[in-house]
Design a protein around this motif. Structure first.
Motif, PDB file in Angstrom:
ATOM      1  N   VAL A  93       0.833  -1.187   0.000  1.00  0.00           N
ATOM      2  CA  VAL A  93       0.000   0.000   0.000  1.00  0.00           C
ATOM      3  C   VAL A  93       0.882   1.257   0.000  1.00  0.00           C
ATOM      4  CG1 VAL A  93      -0.270   0.294   2.501  1.00  0.00           C
ATOM      5  CG2 VAL A  93      -2.223   0.663   1.004  1.00  0.00           C
ATOM      6  N   ASP A  94       2.157   1.061   0.320  1.00  0.00           N
ATOM      7  CA  ASP A  94       3.120   2.166   0.335  1.00  0.00           C
ATOM      8  C   ASP A  94       3.867   2.144  -1.001  1.00  0.00           C
ATOM      9  OD1 ASP A  94       5.388   3.742   0.618  1.00  0.00           O
ATOM     10  OD2 ASP A  94       5.605   3.291   2.755  1.00  0.00           O
ATOM     11  N   GLU A  95       3.551   3.114  -1.864  1.00  0.00           N
ATOM     12  CA  GLU A  95       4.103   3.080  -3.221  1.00  0.00           C
ATOM     13  C   GLU A  95       5.624   3.218  -3.219  1.00  0.00           C
ATOM     14  OE1 GLU A  95       2.425   5.791  -6.072  1.00  0.00           O
ATOM     15  OE2 GLU A  95       3.109   4.476  -7.699  1.00  0.00           O
ATOM     16  N   HIS A  96       6.129   4.026  -2.304  1.00  0.00           N
ATOM     17  CA  HIS A  96       7.582   4.210  -2.214  1.00  0.00           C
ATOM     18  C   HIS A  96       8.263   2.859  -1.943  1.00  0.00           C
ATOM     19  CE1 HIS A  96      11.438   5.703  -0.762  1.00  0.00           C
ATOM     20  NE2 HIS A  96      11.242   4.983   0.330  1.00  0.00           N
ATOM     21  N   MET A  97       7.659   2.084  -1.035  1.00  0.00           N
ATOM     22  CA  MET A  97       8.221   0.777  -0.666  1.00  0.00           C
ATOM     23  C   MET A  97       8.160  -0.176  -1.861  1.00  0.00           C
ATOM     24  SD  MET A  97       9.441   0.357   2.293  1.00  0.00           S
ATOM     25  CE  MET A  97       8.486   1.301   3.455  1.00  0.00           C
ATOM     26  N   LEU A  98       7.016  -0.140  -2.563  1.00  0.00           N
ATOM     27  CA  LEU A  98       6.805  -1.032  -3.709  1.00  0.00           C
ATOM     28  C   LEU A  98       7.860  -0.770  -4.788  1.00  0.00           C
ATOM     29  CD1 LEU A  98       4.336  -3.026  -4.555  1.00  0.00           C
ATOM     30  CD2 LEU A  98       3.778  -1.195  -6.136  1.00  0.00           C
ATOM     31  N   ARG A  99       8.089   0.517  -5.100  1.00  0.00           N
ATOM     32  CA  ARG A  99       9.049   0.859  -6.169  1.00  0.00           C
ATOM     33  C   ARG A  99      10.474   0.516  -5.744  1.00  0.00           C
ATOM     34  NH1 ARG A  99       5.686  -0.244  -9.234  1.00  0.00           N
ATOM     35  NH2 ARG A  99       3.799   0.970  -9.132  1.00  0.00           N
ATOM     36  N   ASP A 158       2.663  11.778  11.352  1.00  0.00           N
ATOM     37  CA  ASP A 158       2.011  11.360  10.110  1.00  0.00           C
ATOM     38  C   ASP A 158       1.577   9.896  10.165  1.00  0.00           C
ATOM     39  OD1 ASP A 158       1.517  10.468   7.445  1.00  0.00           O
ATOM     40  OD2 ASP A 158       2.450  12.282   6.698  1.00  0.00           O
ATOM     41  N   MET A 159       2.536   8.971  10.101  1.00  0.00           N
ATOM     42  CA  MET A 159       2.304   7.525  10.273  1.00  0.00           C
ATOM     43  C   MET A 159       1.490   6.861   9.174  1.00  0.00           C
ATOM     44  SD  MET A 159       1.533   6.843  14.265  1.00  0.00           S
ATOM     45  CE  MET A 159       2.578   7.392  15.585  1.00  0.00           C
ATOM     46  N   ARG A 160       1.310   7.499   8.012  1.00  0.00           N
ATOM     47  CA  ARG A 160       0.537   6.823   6.960  1.00  0.00           C
ATOM     48  C   ARG A 160       1.439   5.915   6.134  1.00  0.00           C
ATOM     49  NH1 ARG A 160      -1.587  11.868   3.896  1.00  0.00           N
ATOM     50  NH2 ARG A 160       0.429  12.565   4.678  1.00  0.00           N
ATOM     51  N   PHE A 161       0.976   4.686   5.857  1.00  0.00           N
ATOM     52  CA  PHE A 161       1.680   3.836   4.893  1.00  0.00           C
ATOM     53  C   PHE A 161       1.472   4.421   3.495  1.00  0.00           C
ATOM     54  CE2 PHE A 161       0.728   0.024   7.842  1.00  0.00           C
ATOM     55  CZ  PHE A 161       1.942   0.152   8.477  1.00  0.00           C
ATOM     56  N   ASP A 162       0.234   4.796   3.205  1.00  0.00           N
ATOM     57  CA  ASP A 162      -0.094   5.364   1.897  1.00  0.00           C
ATOM     58  C   ASP A 162      -0.272   6.866   2.078  1.00  0.00           C
ATOM     59  OD1 ASP A 162      -1.134   6.208  -0.491  1.00  0.00           O
ATOM     60  OD2 ASP A 162      -2.554   4.543  -0.694  1.00  0.00           O
ATOM     61  N   THR A 163       0.731   7.629   1.634  1.00  0.00           N
ATOM     62  CA  THR A 163       0.730   9.069   1.929  1.00  0.00           C
ATOM     63  C   THR A 163      -0.278   9.839   1.073  1.00  0.00           C
ATOM     64  OG1 THR A 163       2.626   9.241   0.455  1.00  0.00           O
ATOM     65  CG2 THR A 163       3.101   9.198   2.810  1.00  0.00           C
ATOM     66  N   SER A 164      -0.964   9.130   0.153  1.00  0.00           N
ATOM     67  CA  SER A 164      -1.996   9.823  -0.631  1.00  0.00           C
ATOM     68  C   SER A 164      -3.350   9.763   0.083  1.00  0.00           C
ATOM     69  CB  SER A 164      -2.115   9.193  -2.024  1.00  0.00           C
ATOM     70  OG  SER A 164      -2.642   7.883  -1.910  1.00  0.00           O
ATOM     71  N   LYS A 165      -3.405   9.023   1.178  1.00  0.00           N
ATOM     72  CA  LYS A 165      -4.694   8.817   1.858  1.00  0.00           C
ATOM     73  C   LYS A 165      -4.841   9.727   3.076  1.00  0.00           C
ATOM     74  CE  LYS A 165      -6.664   5.594  -0.548  1.00  0.00           C
ATOM     75  NZ  LYS A 165      -6.028   4.346  -0.889  1.00  0.00           N
ATOM     76  N   TRP A 166      -6.066  10.041   3.425  1.00  0.00           N
ATOM     77  CA  TRP A 166      -6.401  10.793   4.624  1.00  0.00           C
ATOM     78  C   TRP A 166      -7.043   9.814   5.594  1.00  0.00           C
ATOM     79  CZ3 TRP A 166     -10.674  11.940   7.593  1.00  0.00           C
ATOM     80  CH2 TRP A 166     -10.589  13.067   8.402  1.00  0.00           C
ATOM     81  N   PRO A 167      -6.936   9.896   6.875  1.00  0.00           N
ATOM     82  CA  PRO A 167      -6.269  10.920   7.669  1.00  0.00           C
ATOM     83  C   PRO A 167      -4.848  10.500   8.047  1.00  0.00           C
ATOM     84  CG  PRO A 167      -7.563   9.512   9.103  1.00  0.00           C
ATOM     85  CD  PRO A 167      -7.712   8.956   7.711  1.00  0.00           C
TER      86      PRO A 167
END
Ligand SMILES: C[S@@+](CC[C@H](N)C(=O)[O-])C[C@H]1O[C@@H](n2cnc3c(N)ncnc32)[C@H](O)[C@@H]1O
Length: 290
Positions: free
Chosen positions: A51-57, A123-132
């Motif tokens: 779910v974390d695009e940075h990690m995936l790439r 912050d703590m989001r795995f997916d930084t495009s998502k809220w909250p």
């Protein structure tokens, strides 16, 4: 490059049938498990979620640059493993691995606000495009919502959870809670030491990423995607996750269509824990479809 050490790697691989045709790695991370699984199952294809695009790439690049020659057999999905049924589109899988939780890089990348140790945006989001984000939760949840969060995900008693929730709501009226250290100061003011603060940080991360909702969705969805006589493995890192997995697996066993491959959860041995402290709370449960 900081690399996440795959937990229980030897044990996970020992439950793989090398004849597997389609493997799902629900949480690719840095790709440690994926690389080993595809190395062993020479004819398998693998669907890798993160779910974390940075990690995936990053994992994709690592795998491309490795000498394993497995990249063409991997389908990379920037998405949530809870959506396993829609992503598989009717394809049946032979082996599912879900290694829950956080990648080492999430803690080491200070700016992402997962670590209690450093000052960073909360912050703590795995997916930084998502809220909250975690800060949004702390800024907007009511006393009741915060209390429930600390009771359910941090195992705090109702009075202690209420005290903390009330203190957060009072403090945020005077000054917004923006950084990890703003939040930690509130916890310390409520008398929480480092260990309890870590548990509260973890509970906030779980809420931010809807980790329990995703796990529940996955546990009710994956049986539809599993071929006969093949396996689903889940690695958990705290008791609440493990309870969900244990209950879901036991409910499937009660239908007579599944069996537990090991009666008890598999845990890392002392050698692994000595090398990788992050493995110390890991529990691996394995379910097989009849
Ligand atoms: C413990 S790490 C996986 C480590 C991996 N097994 C390895 O060997 O490097 C967990 C990963 O799951 C990802 N993740 C967390 N929740 C997810 C979800 N609902 N769907 C897909 N990926 C998720 C995180 O971004 C993180 O990279």
């Amino acid at each position: 490059m900081i690399l996440h050490t795959p937990v229980l790697l030897h044990e996970v691989c020992s439950f793989l049938n090398p004849e597997s045709k389609l493997i799902v790695d629900c949480t690719l991370g840095h790709g440690g498990h994926t690389m080993a699984l595809l190395w062993l199952a020479k004819n398998a294809r693998l669907i890798a979620f993160d779910v974390d695009e940075h990690m995936l790439r990053k994992a994709e690049l690592r795998i491309q640059n490795s000498e394993l020659n497995i990249n063409e057999r991997i389908e990379y999905i920037h998405g949530n493993y809870a959506d396993i049924v829609s992503v598989l589109k009717g394809r049946k899988t032979d082996f599912i691995l879900n290694d829950l939780g956080v990648n080492l890089e999430h803690f080491k990348d200070v700016e992402r606000g997962f670590s209690i140790r450093w000052s960073a945006p909360l912050d703590m989001r795995f997916d930084t495009s998502k809220w909250p984000s975690a800060a949004d939760i702390v800024a907007t949840y009511s006393v009741d919502q915060l209390k429930a969060l600390f009771e359910h995900y941090a195992d705090f008693s109702a009075p202690k959870a209420l005290e903390l929730a009330q203190h957060i709501v009072t403090t945020r009226k005077a000054k917004p809670i923006i950084t990890t250290q703003d939040f930690k100061a509130i916890l310390n003011a409520c008398g929480l030491g480092d260990k309890a603060c870590t548990v509260i940080f973890q509970s906030l991360r779980v809420e931010t990423n809807k980790e329990m909702d995703n796990l529940k969705m996955f546990l009710s969805a994956f049986p539809e995607t599993l071929n006969s006589a093949w396996r689903c493995l889940v690695i958990t890192y705290h008791s609440i996750e493990d309870r969900f997995v244990k209950q879901a697996f036991n409910a499937l066993v009660a239908t007579w269509n599944y069996k537990l491959v090991t009666k008890k959860a598999v845990q890392p041995n002392y050698k692994e824990v000595a090398i990788n402290r992050a493995a110390r709370s890991a529990k691996l449960r394995i379910l097989e479809k009849n």
